[in-house]
Design a protein around this motif. Sequence first.
Motif, PDB file in Angstrom:
ATOM      1  N   GLY A  14       0.819  -1.204   0.000  1.00 24.34           N
ATOM      2  CA  GLY A  14       0.000   0.000   0.000  1.00 24.34           C
ATOM      3  C   GLY A  14       0.851   1.252   0.000  1.00 24.34           C
ATOM      4  N   GLY A  15       1.976   1.213   0.725  1.00 23.35           N
ATOM      5  CA  GLY A  15       2.903   2.332   0.714  1.00 23.35           C
ATOM      6  C   GLY A  15       3.554   2.524  -0.640  1.00 23.35           C
ATOM      7  N   ALA A  18       1.104   4.261  -2.826  1.00 15.37           N
ATOM      8  CA  ALA A  18       1.004   5.697  -2.525  1.00 15.37           C
ATOM      9  C   ALA A  18       2.173   6.467  -3.139  1.00 15.37           C
ATOM     10  CB  ALA A  18       0.959   5.899  -1.008  1.00 15.37           C
ATOM     11  N   ARG A  21       1.753   6.678  -6.919  1.00 16.64           N
ATOM     12  CA  ARG A  21       0.703   7.648  -7.254  1.00 16.64           C
ATOM     13  C   ARG A  21       1.243   9.076  -7.126  1.00 16.64           C
ATOM     14  NH1 ARG A  21      -2.245  10.117  -9.487  1.00 16.64           N
ATOM     15  NH2 ARG A  21      -4.479  10.467  -9.292  1.00 16.64           N
ATOM     16  N   GLU A  22       1.980   9.334  -6.039  1.00 16.14           N
ATOM     17  CA  GLU A  22       2.542  10.670  -5.825  1.00 16.14           C
ATOM     18  C   GLU A  22       3.551  11.020  -6.911  1.00 16.14           C
ATOM     19  OE1 GLU A  22       4.912  13.273  -2.394  1.00 16.14           O
ATOM     20  OE2 GLU A  22       4.321  11.191  -1.979  1.00 16.14           O
ATOM     21  N   GLN A  41      -6.738   4.691   3.144  1.00 16.24           N
ATOM     22  CA  GLN A  41      -5.707   5.559   2.586  1.00 16.24           C
ATOM     23  C   GLN A  41      -5.654   5.433   1.062  1.00 16.24           C
ATOM     24  OE1 GLN A  41      -1.773   5.415   4.452  1.00 16.24           O
ATOM     25  NE2 GLN A  41      -0.821   5.535   2.448  1.00 16.24           N
ATOM     26  N   LEU A  42      -5.749   4.220   0.549  1.00 11.59           N
ATOM     27  CA  LEU A  42      -5.676   4.009  -0.900  1.00 11.59           C
ATOM     28  C   LEU A  42      -6.854   4.657  -1.610  1.00 11.59           C
ATOM     29  CD1 LEU A  42      -4.490   0.281  -0.948  1.00 11.59           C
ATOM     30  CD2 LEU A  42      -3.134   2.310  -1.514  1.00 11.59           C
ATOM     31  N   LEU A  45      -6.530   8.311  -1.986  1.00 14.86           N
ATOM     32  CA  LEU A  45      -5.569   8.702  -3.025  1.00 14.86           C
ATOM     33  C   LEU A  45      -6.125   8.529  -4.433  1.00 14.86           C
ATOM     34  CD1 LEU A  45      -2.317   7.121  -1.528  1.00 14.86           C
ATOM     35  CD2 LEU A  45      -2.855   9.558  -1.667  1.00 14.86           C
ATOM     36  N   VAL A 145      -0.368   9.573   6.882  1.00 11.13           N
ATOM     37  CA  VAL A 145      -0.216   8.664   5.747  1.00 11.13           C
ATOM     38  C   VAL A 145       0.967   7.743   6.025  1.00 11.13           C
ATOM     39  CG1 VAL A 145      -1.178  10.261   4.036  1.00 11.13           C
ATOM     40  CG2 VAL A 145       1.285  10.296   4.505  1.00 11.13           C
ATOM     41  N   ARG A 148       5.350   8.822   1.672  1.00  6.10           N
ATOM     42  CA  ARG A 148       5.417  10.020   0.828  1.00  6.10           C
ATOM     43  C   ARG A 148       6.812  10.119   0.241  1.00  6.10           C
ATOM     44  NH1 ARG A 148       5.945  15.243   5.004  1.00  6.10           N
ATOM     45  NH2 ARG A 148       8.222  15.121   5.155  1.00  6.10           N
TER      46      ARG A 148
END
Length: 458
Positions: A14-15, A18, A21-22, A41-42, A45, A145, A148
């Motif tokens: 999941g991290g 993220a 995606r970022e 969280q997902l 996002l 979160v 990042r």
Amino acid sequence: MHIHILGICGTFMGGVAALAREAGHRVTGCDAGVYPPMSDQLRALGIDLIEGYGVDQIDLKPDLFVIGNVVSRGNPLMEAILDAGLPYTSGPQWLSENVLQGRHVLAVAGTHGKTTTTSMLTWILEFAGKQPGFLVGGVPQNFGVSARLGDIAADTRPASGHPFVIEADEYDTAFFDKRSKFVHYRPRTAILNNLEFDHADIFADLAAIETQFHHLVRTVPGTGRLVANAREESLDRVLARGCWSDVARFGVRGDTPGFRARGEPHSFDVLKAGVLVGRVEWALQGEHNQMNALAAIAAAEHVGVTPQQACEALGQFANVKRRMEVKGEVKGITVYDDFAHHPTAIRTTVDGLRRKLAPGTRILAVFEPRSNTMKLGTMKALLPWSLEEADLAFCHSGGLGWDANEALVEMGDRVIVADTIDSLVAKVVKHAKPGDQILCMSNGGFGGVHDKLLKALA
């Protein structure tokens, strides 16, 4: 690039999702089981989640499939990927090639405390203005979160690249790569927090895990730093195999070079080689958190944060979700959620709660042996020891291949076993009294036991 992640709802994958995606990638993913906080969280996002591993996901035609280690041969989607000859990689490999290059990587390894220590270290660097990137196996409440990118606009030479803090797991990478995840990260700073036997499903014994830890040590450059727990004989053996970097030890005794604490876990001085360098005043309890703090302070020093500044940061540390997290209070009864699942972690968690309670306050420990190691029964003999400080213990025995009643027999009438969540809740409610502290411990969703308890107690 469009990447499709198999096993996306695990904390690590999941991290990765993220971060991708970022970084501007289109991200989709699938998993068999979805539970908070990662699923929340997902979705926040904007990442599309698919339940299950249907072969029709091939039609998404991503540029790359990223495979979590929950996926094994026989998984229908994975078999379709292999048959079609489509491109795939592991999460750690993707991370290494697309995020960690050019960064000063600070990796946090250890049997226990990885998530908490990673969160502490990340917060210290944030407090010091370093704007670190991070990937944590949980949700640090200082950030909200689990991952990042951080500040990446800088000189990209490894020695001066911006910091990235990562929880460094020794579990295997993927079904096609049986190395530990952490060998992919190439850290410049590595915390070796502790080392006990775990993951009995993939490691034969402690020596096998020590070998993987030494593989990690081999990747740290000569100008790097290893931050090692001075109280762990297993880590001494790892370093004795060969060490090419500076070693900063924590948990040392007396004036021995290294970091040590003086005082209670919630309020203590930090000394380096016997000299006072800072003081920590915070809400956390337990000697294990005190040791985690020393490790984080020693690692942060390697990227230019003074111990005094690190101590100030820890005074504002808000811990991680599912680490002694209060879920609610009903009729004077408090319900907590904690991720503890290894016997040592269970013991230190219960002990940490005991230390902060008034004498006579009862602790009701509610737990499920859910990890692969615990399901195999490898450490069942340690459970009575791990629960010594609890007044009553309630074990969810569903899905176990061993007899929980037999394993816990020495606890006598202090232990109650139930094979379903509903019966477990009913038994806890029957014994709970005003003022009790109900500590729920699991590395999974635990069938929503926390909310069920609060509702039943009301």
